[in-house]
Design a protein around this motif. Structure first.
Motif, PDB file in Angstrom:
ATOM      1  N   PRO A   8      23.633  84.197 -19.931  1.00 18.10           N
ATOM      2  CA  PRO A   8      22.896  83.937 -18.706  1.00 18.10           C
ATOM      3  C   PRO A   8      23.772  83.521 -17.491  1.00 18.10           C
ATOM      4  O   PRO A   8      24.657  82.733 -17.968  1.00 18.10           O
ATOM      5  CB  PRO A   8      21.772  82.978 -18.941  1.00 18.10           C
ATOM      6  CG  PRO A   8      22.503  82.218 -20.229  1.00 18.10           C
ATOM      7  CD  PRO A   8      23.358  83.313 -20.893  1.00 18.10           C
ATOM      8  N   GLY A   9      23.771  84.181 -16.383  1.00 22.26           N
ATOM      9  CA  GLY A   9      24.653  83.529 -15.111  1.00 22.26           C
ATOM     10  C   GLY A   9      23.979  82.133 -14.548  1.00 22.26           C
ATOM     11  O   GLY A   9      24.746  81.360 -13.714  1.00 22.26           O
ATOM     12  N   LEU A  10      22.772  81.705 -15.148  1.00 24.49           N
ATOM     13  CA  LEU A  10      22.190  80.435 -14.636  1.00 24.49           C
ATOM     14  C   LEU A  10      21.515  79.874 -15.912  1.00 24.49           C
ATOM     15  O   LEU A  10      20.646  80.472 -16.608  1.00 24.49           O
ATOM     16  CB  LEU A  10      21.183  80.783 -13.487  1.00 24.49           C
ATOM     17  CG  LEU A  10      20.416  79.478 -12.980  1.00 24.49           C
ATOM     18  CD1 LEU A  10      21.786  78.527 -12.269  1.00 24.49           C
ATOM     19  CD2 LEU A  10      19.415  80.042 -12.079  1.00 24.49           C
ATOM     20  N   VAL A  11      21.885  78.604 -15.790  1.00 28.02           N
ATOM     21  CA  VAL A  11      21.331  77.620 -17.029  1.00 28.02           C
ATOM     22  C   VAL A  11      20.619  76.321 -16.173  1.00 28.02           C
ATOM     23  O   VAL A  11      21.253  75.792 -15.536  1.00 28.02           O
ATOM     24  CB  VAL A  11      22.251  77.378 -18.015  1.00 28.02           C
ATOM     25  CG1 VAL A  11      21.833  76.630 -19.220  1.00 28.02           C
ATOM     26  CG2 VAL A  11      22.963  78.420 -18.634  1.00 28.02           C
ATOM     27  N   LEU A  17      23.412  76.190 -23.208  1.00 24.35           N
ATOM     28  CA  LEU A  17      24.214  77.448 -22.789  1.00 24.35           C
ATOM     29  C   LEU A  17      24.585  78.269 -23.881  1.00 24.35           C
ATOM     30  O   LEU A  17      25.353  77.626 -25.017  1.00 24.35           O
ATOM     31  CB  LEU A  17      25.551  76.965 -21.827  1.00 24.35           C
ATOM     32  CG  LEU A  17      26.500  78.109 -21.611  1.00 24.35           C
ATOM     33  CD1 LEU A  17      25.791  79.333 -20.592  1.00 24.35           C
ATOM     34  CD2 LEU A  17      27.740  77.571 -20.945  1.00 24.35           C
ATOM     35  N   SER A  18      24.498  79.474 -23.861  1.00 28.75           N
ATOM     36  CA  SER A  18      24.632  80.286 -25.234  1.00 28.75           C
ATOM     37  C   SER A  18      25.282  81.614 -24.577  1.00 28.75           C
ATOM     38  O   SER A  18      24.672  82.325 -23.872  1.00 28.75           O
ATOM     39  CB  SER A  18      23.279  80.632 -25.914  1.00 28.75           C
ATOM     40  OG  SER A  18      23.816  81.490 -26.922  1.00 28.75           O
ATOM     41  N   LEU A  19      26.652  81.904 -24.878  1.00 23.84           N
ATOM     42  CA  LEU A  19      27.316  83.045 -24.720  1.00 23.84           C
ATOM     43  C   LEU A  19      27.716  83.521 -25.827  1.00 23.84           C
ATOM     44  O   LEU A  19      28.153  83.008 -26.782  1.00 23.84           O
ATOM     45  CB  LEU A  19      28.721  82.621 -23.669  1.00 23.84           C
ATOM     46  CG  LEU A  19      28.377  81.651 -22.475  1.00 23.84           C
ATOM     47  CD1 LEU A  19      29.640  81.272 -21.787  1.00 23.84           C
ATOM     48  CD2 LEU A  19      27.717  82.778 -21.519  1.00 23.84           C
ATOM     49  N   THR A  20      27.981  84.885 -25.694  1.00 23.43           N
ATOM     50  CA  THR A  20      28.397  85.899 -26.908  1.00 23.43           C
ATOM     51  C   THR A  20      29.724  86.632 -26.608  1.00 23.43           C
ATOM     52  O   THR A  20      29.574  87.060 -25.151  1.00 23.43           O
ATOM     53  CB  THR A  20      27.049  86.852 -27.093  1.00 23.43           C
ATOM     54  OG1 THR A  20      26.274  85.984 -27.783  1.00 23.43           O
ATOM     55  CG2 THR A  20      27.829  87.626 -28.266  1.00 23.43           C
ATOM     56  N   CYS A  21      30.586  86.765 -27.177  1.00 20.79           N
ATOM     57  CA  CYS A  21      31.842  87.439 -26.991  1.00 20.79           C
ATOM     58  C   CYS A  21      31.691  88.714 -28.012  1.00 20.79           C
ATOM     59  O   CYS A  21      31.753  88.638 -29.155  1.00 20.79           O
ATOM     60  CB  CYS A  21      33.065  86.752 -27.195  1.00 20.79           C
ATOM     61  SG  CYS A  21      34.560  87.412 -26.881  1.00 20.79           S
ATOM     62  N   GLN A 113      37.159  89.376 -19.235  1.00 22.50           N
ATOM     63  CA  GLN A 113      37.149  89.188 -17.981  1.00 22.50           C
ATOM     64  C   GLN A 113      36.433  88.000 -17.282  1.00 22.50           C
ATOM     65  O   GLN A 113      36.892  87.246 -16.320  1.00 22.50           O
ATOM     66  CB  GLN A 113      36.516  90.509 -17.113  1.00 22.50           C
ATOM     67  CG  GLN A 113      37.133  91.748 -17.085  1.00 22.50           C
ATOM     68  CD  GLN A 113      36.692  92.957 -16.480  1.00 22.50           C
ATOM     69  OE1 GLN A 113      35.370  92.850 -16.252  1.00 22.50           O
ATOM     70  NE2 GLN A 113      37.316  93.800 -15.864  1.00 22.50           N
ATOM     71  N   GLY A 114      35.778  87.496 -18.229  1.00 26.58           N
ATOM     72  CA  GLY A 114      34.854  86.001 -18.068  1.00 26.58           C
ATOM     73  C   GLY A 114      33.567  86.214 -17.250  1.00 26.58           C
ATOM     74  O   GLY A 114      33.416  87.379 -16.784  1.00 26.58           O
ATOM     75  N   THR A 115      32.851  85.482 -17.423  1.00 25.36           N
ATOM     76  CA  THR A 115      31.249  85.258 -16.856  1.00 25.36           C
ATOM     77  C   THR A 115      31.101  84.136 -16.464  1.00 25.36           C
ATOM     78  O   THR A 115      31.469  82.979 -16.708  1.00 25.36           O
ATOM     79  CB  THR A 115      30.493  85.734 -17.885  1.00 25.36           C
ATOM     80  OG1 THR A 115      29.078  85.802 -17.563  1.00 25.36           O
ATOM     81  CG2 THR A 115      30.412  84.637 -19.115  1.00 25.36           C
ATOM     82  N   GLN A 116      30.524  84.200 -15.107  1.00 24.86           N
ATOM     83  CA  GLN A 116      30.318  83.001 -14.204  1.00 24.86           C
ATOM     84  C   GLN A 116      28.900  82.494 -14.653  1.00 24.86           C
ATOM     85  O   GLN A 116      28.103  83.119 -14.850  1.00 24.86           O
ATOM     86  CB  GLN A 116      30.039  83.475 -12.731  1.00 24.86           C
ATOM     87  CG  GLN A 116      29.944  82.206 -11.768  1.00 24.86           C
ATOM     88  CD  GLN A 116      30.979  81.557 -11.468  1.00 24.86           C
ATOM     89  OE1 GLN A 116      32.158  81.801 -11.223  1.00 24.86           O
ATOM     90  NE2 GLN A 116      30.844  80.068 -11.922  1.00 24.86           N
ATOM     91  N   VAL A 117      28.976  81.040 -14.838  1.00 21.91           N
ATOM     92  CA  VAL A 117      28.034  80.627 -15.232  1.00 21.91           C
ATOM     93  C   VAL A 117      27.470  79.124 -14.279  1.00 21.91           C
ATOM     94  O   VAL A 117      28.548  78.570 -13.960  1.00 21.91           O
ATOM     95  CB  VAL A 117      27.932  79.706 -16.575  1.00 21.91           C
ATOM     96  CG1 VAL A 117      26.948  79.184 -17.046  1.00 21.91           C
ATOM     97  CG2 VAL A 117      28.092  80.824 -17.790  1.00 21.91           C
ATOM     98  N   ALA A 118      26.228  79.367 -13.751  1.00 25.53           N
ATOM     99  CA  ALA A 118      25.768  78.436 -12.741  1.00 25.53           C
ATOM    100  C   ALA A 118      25.044  77.446 -13.551  1.00 25.53           C
ATOM    101  O   ALA A 118      24.022  77.827 -14.256  1.00 25.53           O
ATOM    102  CB  ALA A 118      25.254  79.002 -11.668  1.00 25.53           C
ATOM    103  N   VAL A 119      24.950  76.123 -13.180  1.00 24.57           N
ATOM    104  CA  VAL A 119      24.140  75.267 -13.791  1.00 24.57           C
ATOM    105  C   VAL A 119      23.283  74.751 -12.760  1.00 24.57           C
ATOM    106  O   VAL A 119      23.710  73.768 -11.798  1.00 24.57           O
ATOM    107  CB  VAL A 119      24.846  74.149 -14.834  1.00 24.57           C
ATOM    108  CG1 VAL A 119      23.883  73.239 -15.098  1.00 24.57           C
ATOM    109  CG2 VAL A 119      25.723  74.738 -15.745  1.00 24.57           C
ATOM    110  N   SER A 120      21.970  74.572 -12.765  1.00 24.86           N
ATOM    111  CA  SER A 120      21.106  74.228 -11.648  1.00 24.86           C
ATOM    112  C   SER A 120      20.796  72.641 -12.174  1.00 24.86           C
ATOM    113  O   SER A 120      20.458  72.388 -13.430  1.00 24.86           O
ATOM    114  CB  SER A 120      19.785  75.177 -11.770  1.00 24.86           C
ATOM    115  OG  SER A 120      18.951  75.040 -12.775  1.00 24.86           O
ATOM    116  N   SER A 121      20.537  72.043 -11.209  1.00 18.03           N
ATOM    117  CA  SER A 121      20.252  70.301 -11.553  1.00 18.03           C
ATOM    118  C   SER A 121      18.923  70.262 -11.387  1.00 18.03           C
ATOM    119  O   SER A 121      18.082  70.986 -11.005  1.00 18.03           O
ATOM    120  CB  SER A 121      21.007  69.461 -10.659  1.00 18.03           C
ATOM    121  OG  SER A 121      20.804  69.692  -9.448  1.00 18.03           O
TER     122      SER A 121
END
Length: 121
Positions: A8-11, A17-21, A113-121
């Motif tokens: 997900p781009g936003l958590v 946060l869960s990321l898969t490679c 390439q990387g993935t951008q993750v934003a975290v909302s407060s």
């Protein structure tokens, strides 16, 4: 060897946060270590953790046991979970083939390439 991050781009803050490679061109069970790093604006690369081809896992102690790395050998994937996540952890998260420990550059070796993750407060 090619690596591709997904997630997900936003958590939401305090959530997981869960990321898969997904790895192609090499098997994550044959050899090498498979790592996660991140980079926030104005900060250097931070190594988060790694999983070895035997399944052994290694973590950056600074994460204080909030990180968990696992793998799905049938899909040749490995996953990072980070909980609870904070707004300060918004960053570009990348996976790569790298031995456990600090990473100074992604210009060498094999990295996604990387993935951008934003975290909302």
């Amino acid at each position: 060897v090619q690596l591709q991050e997904s997630g997900p781009g936003l958590v939401q803050s305090s959530q997981t946060l869960s990321l898969t490679c997904t790895v192609s061109g090499a098997s994550i069970t044959t050899d090498y270590y498979w790592s996660w790093i991140r980079q926030s604006p104005g900060k250097g690369l931070e190594w988060l953790g790694a999983i070895g081809y035997t399944g052994s896992v290694y973590y950056n102690p600074s994460l204080k046991r909030r990180a968990s790395i696992s793998r799905d050998t049938s899909k040749n994937q490995f996953t990072l979970q980070l909980t609870p996540v904070t707004p300060e952890e918004a960053a570009v998260y990348s996976c790569g083939r790298a031995t456990p420990g600090p990473v100074t550059t992604t210009a060498r070796g094999h990295w996604g390439q990387g993935t951008q993750v934003a975290v909302s407060s």
